[in-house]
Design an enzyme around this catalytic site. Sequence first.
Site, PDB file in Angstrom:
ATOM      1  N   THR A   1       0.864  -1.116   0.100  1.00  0.00           N
ATOM      2  CA  THR A   1      -0.047   0.174   0.008  1.00  0.00           C
ATOM      3  C   THR A   1       0.670   1.289   0.027  1.00  0.00           C
ATOM      4  O   THR A   1       2.031   1.292   0.413  1.00  0.00           O
ATOM      5  CB  THR A   1      -0.855   0.029   1.259  1.00  0.00           C
ATOM      6  OG1 THR A   1      -0.114   0.116   2.343  1.00  0.00           O
ATOM      7  CG2 THR A   1      -1.871  -1.371   1.070  1.00  0.00           C
ATOM      8  N   ASP A   2       0.156   2.451  -0.334  1.00  0.00           N
ATOM      9  CA  ASP A   2       0.842   3.727  -0.316  1.00  0.00           C
ATOM     10  C   ASP A   2       0.498   4.641   0.876  1.00  0.00           C
ATOM     11  O   ASP A   2      -0.389   3.922   1.691  1.00  0.00           O
ATOM     12  CB  ASP A   2       0.746   4.226  -1.593  1.00  0.00           C
ATOM     13  CG  ASP A   2      -0.834   4.756  -1.787  1.00  0.00           C
ATOM     14  OD1 ASP A   2      -1.903   4.523  -1.035  1.00  0.00           O
ATOM     15  OD2 ASP A   2      -1.136   5.103  -3.135  1.00  0.00           O
ATOM     16  N   LEU A   3       0.810   5.754   0.768  1.00  0.00           N
ATOM     17  CA  LEU A   3       0.569   6.361   1.924  1.00  0.00           C
ATOM     18  C   LEU A   3      -1.086   6.703   2.269  1.00  0.00           C
ATOM     19  O   LEU A   3      -1.284   6.748   3.546  1.00  0.00           O
ATOM     20  CB  LEU A   3       1.087   7.710   1.699  1.00  0.00           C
ATOM     21  CG  LEU A   3       1.107   8.846   2.980  1.00  0.00           C
ATOM     22  CD1 LEU A   3       1.707   8.154   4.162  1.00  0.00           C
ATOM     23  CD2 LEU A   3       1.851  10.482   2.503  1.00  0.00           C
TER      24      LEU A   3
ATOM     25  N   ILE B   1      -3.923   2.435   0.152  1.00  0.00           N
ATOM     26  CA  ILE B   1      -4.612   1.787  -1.110  1.00  0.00           C
ATOM     27  C   ILE B   1      -3.139   1.081  -2.011  1.00  0.00           C
ATOM     28  O   ILE B   1      -2.198   1.486  -1.454  1.00  0.00           O
ATOM     29  CB  ILE B   1      -5.243   2.636  -1.846  1.00  0.00           C
ATOM     30  CG1 ILE B   1      -4.557   3.730  -2.517  1.00  0.00           C
ATOM     31  CG2 ILE B   1      -6.559   2.978  -0.998  1.00  0.00           C
ATOM     32  CD1 ILE B   1      -5.490   4.485  -3.562  1.00  0.00           C
TER      33      ILE B   1
END
Length: 133
Positions: A14-16, A19
């Site tokens: 996931t990203d910041l 997601i």
Amino acid sequence: MQQEFQVRVYYEDTDLAGIVYYANYLRFIERGRTEWVRALGVDQAALKRDEGIVFAVRRVEADYLKPARFDDLLTVTTRLVDLGGARIELEQEVLRGGERLFAARVVLVCLSDAGGAVRLPAGVRAKLAPVHH
């Protein structure tokens, strides 16, 4: 024949925003393709070792439809669309339950050790032909 492969979303995927980072869908469908080829009885390591042939991605057309999130259980589907002399075209999707999150059309080519396109070996073609509609 459509092959299904399950993958769990880990925190590292996931990203910041929490997601799945867009490039990780390509990793998920790569795993799905590997399992699809394995399920058909094609040993990619033996193909490289014995015949000097590998599959390489030539083209990917991708649609990001909805986000996946940490801990989601995803299903990657892989289906053969077209089979050429040195080319394999696939449709792949990433689903959460029945919800379609990602869709891709992937073109693979058969390459020699020298990097040039070569025809699919007869043994590989025989395993792919029954699933080609």
